[in-house]
Structures are given as structure tokens and as C-alpha cells.
Design a protein around this motif. Structure first.
Motif, PDB file in Angstrom:
ATOM      1  N   ALA A  19      46.198  37.352  46.245  1.00  0.00           N
ATOM      2  CA  ALA A  19      45.235  37.410  45.146  1.00  0.00           C
ATOM      3  C   ALA A  19      44.368  36.156  45.168  1.00  0.00           C
ATOM      4  N   GLN A  20      43.167  36.314  44.699  1.00  0.00           N
ATOM      5  CA  GLN A  20      42.236  35.191  44.638  1.00  0.00           C
ATOM      6  C   GLN A  20      42.104  34.720  43.195  1.00  0.00           C
ATOM      7  N   ALA A  21      42.223  33.415  42.988  1.00  0.00           N
ATOM      8  CA  ALA A  21      42.010  32.839  41.663  1.00  0.00           C
ATOM      9  C   ALA A  21      40.515  32.845  41.359  1.00  0.00           C
ATOM     10  N   VAL A  22      40.174  33.310  40.163  1.00  0.00           N
ATOM     11  CA  VAL A  22      38.773  33.401  39.746  1.00  0.00           C
ATOM     12  C   VAL A  22      38.632  32.710  38.396  1.00  0.00           C
ATOM     13  N   ARG A  23      37.605  31.905  38.274  1.00  0.00           N
ATOM     14  CA  ARG A  23      37.289  31.257  36.991  1.00  0.00           C
ATOM     15  C   ARG A  23      35.894  31.704  36.576  1.00  0.00           C
ATOM     16  N   PHE A  30      32.607  38.672  35.024  1.00  0.00           N
ATOM     17  CA  PHE A  30      33.510  38.949  36.136  1.00  0.00           C
ATOM     18  C   PHE A  30      32.806  39.905  37.093  1.00  0.00           C
ATOM     19  N   PHE A  31      32.155  40.900  36.528  1.00  0.00           N
ATOM     20  CA  PHE A  31      31.318  41.831  37.277  1.00  0.00           C
ATOM     21  C   PHE A  31      30.398  42.522  36.299  1.00  0.00           C
ATOM     22  N   VAL A  42      43.455  40.466  36.724  1.00  0.00           N
ATOM     23  CA  VAL A  42      44.471  40.239  35.698  1.00  0.00           C
ATOM     24  C   VAL A  42      44.107  38.927  35.016  1.00  0.00           C
ATOM     25  N   LEU A  43      43.839  39.005  33.725  1.00  0.00           N
ATOM     26  CA  LEU A  43      43.407  37.836  32.973  1.00  0.00           C
ATOM     27  C   LEU A  43      44.605  36.929  32.700  1.00  0.00           C
ATOM     28  N   GLU A  44      44.533  35.704  33.185  1.00  0.00           N
ATOM     29  CA  GLU A  44      45.609  34.728  32.984  1.00  0.00           C
ATOM     30  C   GLU A  44      45.367  33.837  31.775  1.00  0.00           C
ATOM     31  N   HIS A  45      44.098  33.587  31.474  1.00  0.00           N
ATOM     32  CA  HIS A  45      43.742  32.681  30.386  1.00  0.00           C
ATOM     33  C   HIS A  45      42.365  33.061  29.860  1.00  0.00           C
ATOM     34  N   GLY A  46      42.209  32.984  28.554  1.00  0.00           N
ATOM     35  CA  GLY A  46      40.912  33.248  27.946  1.00  0.00           C
ATOM     36  C   GLY A  46      40.803  34.655  27.378  1.00  0.00           C
ATOM     37  N   ARG A  47      39.614  34.929  26.857  1.00  0.00           N
ATOM     38  CA  ARG A  47      39.309  36.252  26.308  1.00  0.00           C
ATOM     39  C   ARG A  47      38.014  36.747  26.945  1.00  0.00           C
ATOM     40  N   ALA A  48      37.962  38.062  27.168  1.00  0.00           N
ATOM     41  CA  ALA A  48      36.776  38.672  27.759  1.00  0.00           C
ATOM     42  C   ALA A  48      36.465  39.959  27.011  1.00  0.00           C
ATOM     43  N   LEU A  49      35.296  40.497  27.273  1.00  0.00           N
ATOM     44  CA  LEU A  49      34.857  41.705  26.588  1.00  0.00           C
ATOM     45  C   LEU A  49      34.311  42.694  27.614  1.00  0.00           C
ATOM     46  N   ALA A  93      41.499  34.202  36.001  1.00  0.00           N
ATOM     47  CA  ALA A  93      42.087  35.494  36.329  1.00  0.00           C
ATOM     48  C   ALA A  93      42.499  35.518  37.792  1.00  0.00           C
ATOM     49  N   LEU A  94      43.344  36.472  38.113  1.00  0.00           N
ATOM     50  CA  LEU A  94      43.670  36.753  39.506  1.00  0.00           C
ATOM     51  C   LEU A  94      42.926  38.013  39.901  1.00  0.00           C
ATOM     52  N   GLU A  95      42.277  37.971  41.041  1.00  0.00           N
ATOM     53  CA  GLU A  95      41.570  39.143  41.557  1.00  0.00           C
ATOM     54  C   GLU A  95      42.424  39.764  42.652  1.00  0.00           C
ATOM     55  N   LEU A  96      42.746  41.032  42.463  1.00  0.00           N
ATOM     56  CA  LEU A  96      43.576  41.772  43.401  1.00  0.00           C
ATOM     57  C   LEU A  96      42.705  42.795  44.121  1.00  0.00           C
ATOM     58  N   SER A  97      42.547  42.619  45.414  1.00  0.00           N
ATOM     59  CA  SER A  97      41.653  43.495  46.183  1.00  0.00           C
ATOM     60  C   SER A  97      42.389  44.730  46.683  1.00  0.00           C
ATOM     61  N   SER A  98      41.618  45.753  46.960  1.00  0.00           N
ATOM     62  CA  SER A  98      42.190  46.964  47.562  1.00  0.00           C
ATOM     63  C   SER A  98      42.770  46.628  48.930  1.00  0.00           C
ATOM     64  N   ARG A  99      42.186  45.664  49.612  1.00  0.00           N
ATOM     65  CA  ARG A  99      42.687  45.223  50.921  1.00  0.00           C
ATOM     66  C   ARG A  99      44.119  44.674  50.798  1.00  0.00           C
ATOM     67  N   ALA A 100      44.379  43.886  49.755  1.00  0.00           N
ATOM     68  CA  ALA A 100      45.729  43.342  49.536  1.00  0.00           C
ATOM     69  C   ALA A 100      46.722  44.456  49.243  1.00  0.00           C
TER      70      ALA A 100
END
Length: 154
Positions: A19-23, A30-31, A42-49, A93-100
Motif C-alpha cells: 500500500a502507498q501512504a497518501v497525505r 483524494f480523487f 483506507v482513511l487512517e487520520h482526518g475527515r473527508a467528504l 490514508a493508505l492507497e490499495l491498488s488493484s495491482r497489489a
């Protein structure tokens, strides 16, 4: 997290390594709706909408917090994003790719299948909630409940 329910520690460690760490800073995305998909977060910290473009602006759909998973439809259809996710505050967040996930399938097919079954269950739950909200909205407006492919029936 529902999509990882029942998944072994070994498989989780395998995915975490890939997984790739994303800030994303507050106000960042995020997209965006229409972007090419291929990963979930997967959101590790914070709030998003989660938002959807509407009438020249954004219509809020769902607030996300620590531990929430989003963008997972892209793991199934590899299509474009159906909405946007904007950080309400600084997020990690952690980004989980289809490749992984496909790499997981080569060594742990049972765990790969379990994750995809969990994805299907989570999307089914969301579809049921959306169907119920649509039904309630139509009932409040006095519109007929059935007019095509608007509701899933099982």
C-alpha cells in the motif's frame, strides 16, 4: 473495516507492504469525479467528504472518518470515479491498488477471494441504503415507486 473482515494477518501484512501512504491537505482531493480508477483508500487520520458534481457545485454524499474505506468500486470495474472525495481536514490514508490485490491472488487466492466477496457485500449494503433513500424520496414527492431500473429487488 468491512472489506477486510476475516482476512488473515499474513494477507493484511502483504497488502500493507504494497500500500502507498497518501497525505491530502484540508481542501485537497483524494480523487475527482471522472478520474481513472484502480485503487481504494483506507482513511487512517482526518475527515473527508464524498461528493457528487451537481448544478455547477458539489452535493455532499457521505462524511468519512478514520477506518473508512472509499473508492473501492474502482477495484471492481476499473472505470472512472463516480464521485469525488475531498479532505475536510488534513488526512492520511493508505492507497490499495488493484495491482497489489492481484499480487495477493497469486499467493493467497482464498484471501483475495474473501476481500472481493467482502467488497461485494459492502457494495450491496450501500445499494440497499441508496434504494431505500430513493424510495423514501419518491414517496415523499408522491411519485410512483416503480419506473424502470431504479430499485434492486432480491
Amino acid at each position: 473495516m468491512p472489506i477486510f473482515g476475516g482476512v488473515s494477518r499474513e494477507a493484511l501484512a502483504f497488502l500493507r507492504e504494497r500500500a502507498q501512504a497518501v497525505r491530502v491537505p484540508a481542501g485537497g482531493y483524494f480523487f475527482r469525479e471522472g478520474d481513472r480508477g484502480g485503487s481504494a483508500f483506507v482513511l487512517e487520520h482526518g475527515r473527508a467528504l464524498a461528493v457528487k458534481a451537481f448544478a455547477g457545485g458539489e452535493l455532499p454524499l457521505l462524511e468519512l472518518g478514520r477506518g473508512d474505506c472509499f473508492g473501492e468500486v474502482a477495484l471492481l470495474d476499473l472505470g472512472t470515479r463516480s464521485g469525488s472525495v475531498r479532505a475536510l481536514e488534513d488526512c492520511a490514508a493508505l492507497e490499495l491498488s488493484s495491482r497489489a490485490l492481484h499480487a495477493l491472488s497469486r499467493g493467497h487466492l482464498d484471501q483475495f477471494a474473501l476481500i472481493y466477496m467482502n467488497l461485494g457485500r459492502e457494495l450491496s449494503r450501500r445499494l440497499r441504503r441508496a434504494d431505500e433513500r430513493l424510495f423514501q424520496a419518491k414517496a415523499e414527492l408522491g411519485e410512483p415507486a416503480v419506473s424502470g431500473y431504479e430499485f434492486s429487488v432480491d
